[in-house]
Design an enzyme around this catalytic site. Structure first.
Site, PDB file in Angstrom:
ATOM      1  N   ASP A  69      -9.456  -4.552  -5.917  1.00  0.00           N
ATOM      2  CA  ASP A  69      -9.069  -3.681  -4.805  1.00  0.00           C
ATOM      3  C   ASP A  69      -9.919  -2.411  -4.865  1.00  0.00           C
ATOM      4  OD1 ASP A  69      -7.815  -2.023  -2.950  1.00  0.00           O
ATOM      5  OD2 ASP A  69      -5.802  -2.733  -3.457  1.00  0.00           O
ATOM      6  N   SER A  79       0.836  -1.191   0.000  1.00  0.00           N
ATOM      7  CA  SER A  79       0.000   0.000   0.000  1.00  0.00           C
ATOM      8  C   SER A  79       0.883   1.258   0.000  1.00  0.00           C
ATOM      9  CB  SER A  79      -0.969  -0.022   1.192  1.00  0.00           C
ATOM     10  OG  SER A  79      -2.008   0.917   1.037  1.00  0.00           O
ATOM     11  N   HIS A  99      -7.793  -5.299  -1.327  1.00  0.00           N
ATOM     12  CA  HIS A  99      -6.531  -4.696  -0.891  1.00  0.00           C
ATOM     13  C   HIS A  99      -5.692  -5.629  -0.013  1.00  0.00           C
ATOM     14  CE1 HIS A  99      -3.910  -1.282  -0.572  1.00  0.00           C
ATOM     15  NE2 HIS A  99      -4.020  -1.197   0.742  1.00  0.00           N
TER      16      HIS A  99
END
Length: 723
Positions: free
Chosen positions: A668, A593, A700
């Site tokens: 995601d 991320s 995600h």
């Protein structure tokens, strides 16, 4: 270079003896949960202050039970509810008591929507009569029992409903809810993700009124994802997602008077393009608190609304040059004075205000952060909280008088201590762990912090791990670019300081985050240990912009994300590469991320430092991310284009010299796969070789089934082959 050792003498964890620790970890064990810790599920402190309830599953029958235990003896008092006694309910996943504990909401068939939101089937259990009924045959969202236990409100199909158990009357409070247009009483995607709340309605203390937020998202741009599934044709998920600089949902506030059957919109003032990140009724059933935040998130008004006159009054204003953190720490006392936390003196601390907003006193002070607020003991006039006063990588439980005197550290062991207090604040369950101690649960005195009894430990896990080649984190600090940064390092077994080892760095680096923390292991930590078994050193450094060291340190990256953070990681890598036992030609970095955004930039901008990088679900341009998170730190792209583009990995692909692995889930909803596709296209057009993997229909977390095992196998092989 200066690296200072910290916490060298942390006690060896329970169960570990001097026996040889030779058994290697396997990826299959790690990702099948072989090293999971025991804990509590849905612990609730009962109103009597002497008992608590937890959710337990009967291993023989498979039934779900709410079991009640005595705090002091640990003995089971009774089974309050069992799914085996409820027709048509084989099990339930959660429960919520009414304030007086006479009724319980039981949740089942939970279906996840986004990260925090879900819908499910709910049953109402009446404790005195042991009667039960189903709330609805359809799945509903966020049901909430009224304080008197006689009503329940919930959201279905974007509208709010209320059911009165006594009269049997069901009222639909709103009728304009429609998917991707109007939401009543439930937050939209961006509020849920960034302000971290889902239920946007609240009961007043007298159970006569419901306040709620309405989201008009008709003008919010849509994002779509293909979900491939197993059918002949894929289906498309379409949802509202405001990217940085785009239109947000228009929010408005309403109060529904149940007795008068009236619904009134509350005009908060002359606000434009604003957020309502929190609403909460005060102890006075006619006073509603509302937090209003401007789009830049650097100006916050705490407003008290009089439900009778519908008039708003600003009682408190907070301003910040960068941004203001939204928390759940607003607590009303019986006299309607309130507890509030703020960073206004440079560190997050507790403040006590009169009902009028006049400051009574600052309760906590010092160059350290309050990290959690546990509550207020009315009888003894004590506030209980958690802080990092005893090192920014530790957490301790404290008590302090309302006047800011008589502060006492209650927790005894260095590491992470969390507290779950009894309803009367006479005692608390302490959740403790550190890097060498798996979770221990003890009942402690709220007056002294002394242990009354052990409730649960993880000795079975500790004994199991005693046979493995455990690699513990060595905590230290490192001087980088004028700052003292926290760091940990894991070294291979039989480490030889005269030998050169390849180094893999892990980081996240997002604003206010922390990856160097003295707490027990997650699955990722066992994977890092696995890598040390393959001959790698693994290290982690929390650079500028990370949390728990004061507002100045945390907000140093404001308006320029990815600049100072990348410089810190590159500088740290160079310093570590200068150590006698690190092979400076074999340093890699990885992250997920924000960490993937960072690892990509580190490889592209630090080609002379890093040999390889892995980026999982990375943000590759902040132009692709949502309004609330991104604009909090960068303002809008229209106002700060340079802050968005100067550190976008997409614009620096020409710097790639090493090996790069790019990973994303195709579904995601948070960091869209668009980020990876655009970066991949830039790499292709720059004729740069790279490896990548797209995981079908994964969000995600890139998880589900064997997904994590497959991903970590791929990352392990990539590291072995390229570092």
């Amino acid at each position: 270079m200066k690296i200072a050792k910290l916490f060298f003498g942390i006690t060896f964890f329970i169960g570990i003896t001097a026996i040889a620790q030779n058994k290697p970890f396997t990826l299959e064990e790690i990702w099948k949960g072989e090293f999971a810790t025991n804990g509590f599920e849905s612990l609730h402190s009962m109103n009597n202050g002497t008992q608590y309830s937890v959710l337990e599953k009967d291993k023989l029958s498979g039934a779900t039970n709410i079991e009640v235990y005595d705090y002091k003896t640990g003995e089971k008092v009774k089974t309050l509810v069992s799914s085996s006694s409820i027709d048509g309910l084989n099990s339930f996943q959660g429960y919520i008591f009414s304030k007086d504990e006479t009724r319980i909401l039981l949740s089942s068939e939970i279906e996840q929507i986004y990260r925090h939101s879900s819908k499910g089937i709910y049953h109402i259990y009446d404790v005195p009569s042991q009667g039960v009924f189903k709330l609805s045959d359809k799945k509903v969202q966020s049901p909430l029992l009224s304080p008197d236990g006689n009503k329940v409100a919930y959201v279905m199909d974007n509208n709010i409903f209320m059911l009165n158990f006594v009269t049997g009357q069901e009222i639909q409070l709103t009728d304009d809810g429609k998917k991707n247009e109007v939401i009543n009483g439930i937050t939209d995607w961006v509020y849920e993700e960034e302000f971290m709340f889902v239920r946007a309605f609240e009961w007043s203390a007298d159970s006569k009124k419901i306040a709620f937020i309405r989201f008009d998202e008709k003008e919010v741009p849509e994002f779509s994802m293909d979900v491939y599934g197993k059918a002949l044709y894929q289906k498309q998920e379409v949802f509202k997602y405001p990217k940085a600089g785009e239109q947000n949902a228009k929010v408005s506030l309403f109060i529904a008077n149940i007795e008068a059957m009236a619904l009134d919109e509350i005009k908060l003032g002359d606000y434009k393009d604003f957020y309502i990140p929190r609403i909460k009724w005060s102890a006075n059933p006619d006073i509603l608190s509302v937090q209003v935040l401007n789009r830049h998130q650097n100006n916050l008004d705490l407003i008290f609304v009089d439900a009778k006159t519908k008039s708003p009054k600003v009682v408190l204003n907070e301003k910040d040059e960068a941004y203001i953190n939204i928390t759940n720490n607003l607590t009303f006392l019986d006299d309607n004075s309130f507890i509030w936390t703020s960073e206004k003196d440079g560190f997050n601390h507790i403040y006590h205000y009169k009902e009028t907003g006049e400051l009574i006193n600052q309760v906590t002070k010092g160059p350290w952060e309050v990290t959690d607020y546990y509550g207020y003991d009315i009888k003894n006039k004590k506030i209980f909280y958690q802080s990092v006063e005893n090192s920014s990588i530790n957490r301790d439980v404290y008590a302090i008088s309302l006047d800011g005197k008589e502060k006492k550290r209650l927790s005894k062991k260095d590491g992470v201590n969390e507290a779950e207090f009894t309803a009367d604040f006479s005692s608390y369950i302490n959740y403790f762990s550190n890097a060498k101690t798996p979770y221990e649960y003890t009942l402690n005195s709220a007056a002294t912090g002394d242990v009354i009894r052990e409730i649960k430990n993880n000795k079975v896990l500790a004994d199991k791990l005693a046979t493995y080649d455990m690699r513990f984190k060595e905590f230290s600090t490192i001087e980088v670019n004028g700052e003292t940064l926290n760091m940990w390092m894991m070294k291979p077994k039989d480490f030889n300081p005269k030998k050169k080892y390849p180094l893999l760095m892990f980081q996240y680096s997002g604003p206010g985050s922390q990856t160097v923390k003295n707490t027990w292991n997650k699955e990722r930590d066992y994977w890092h240990m696995y890598l040390t078994q393959q001959g790698f050193i693994v290290a982690c450094v929390d650079g500028k912009g990370t949390g728990f060291k004061g507002a100045k340190f945390k907000k140093a990256t404001q308006n320029n994300l990815g600049d100072l953070e990348v410089k810190d990681q590159i500088a740290a890598a160079k310093q570590l590469g200068a150590l006698d036992y690190v092979d400076a030609a074999r340093i890699g970095i990885w992250g997920w991320s924000y960490g993937g955004f960072m690892s990509s930039n580190c490889l592209f901008k630090g080609a002379d430092t890093f040999k390889m990088a892995i980026a999982v679900a990375p943000v590759t341009s902040w132009r692709f991310y949502d309004t609330i998170y991104t604009e909090r730190y960068l303002m809008t792209p229209q106002e700060n284009a340079k802050g968005y583009d100067d550190n976008s990995p997409i614009n620096f692909v020409n710097g790639l010299k090493g090996k790069f692995l790019l990973v994303h889930g195709s579904a995601d909803d948070n960091v869209h796969v668009q980020n990876t596709m655009r970066l991949a296209e830039a790499l292709i057009q720059a004729n740069k070789d790279f490896d990548w993997a797209i995981y079908p229909d994964k969000n995600h977390s890139v998880s589900g089934g064997n997904t994590r095992l497959h991903l970590y196998n791929k990352m392990t092989n990539f590291i072995k082959n390229n570092l």
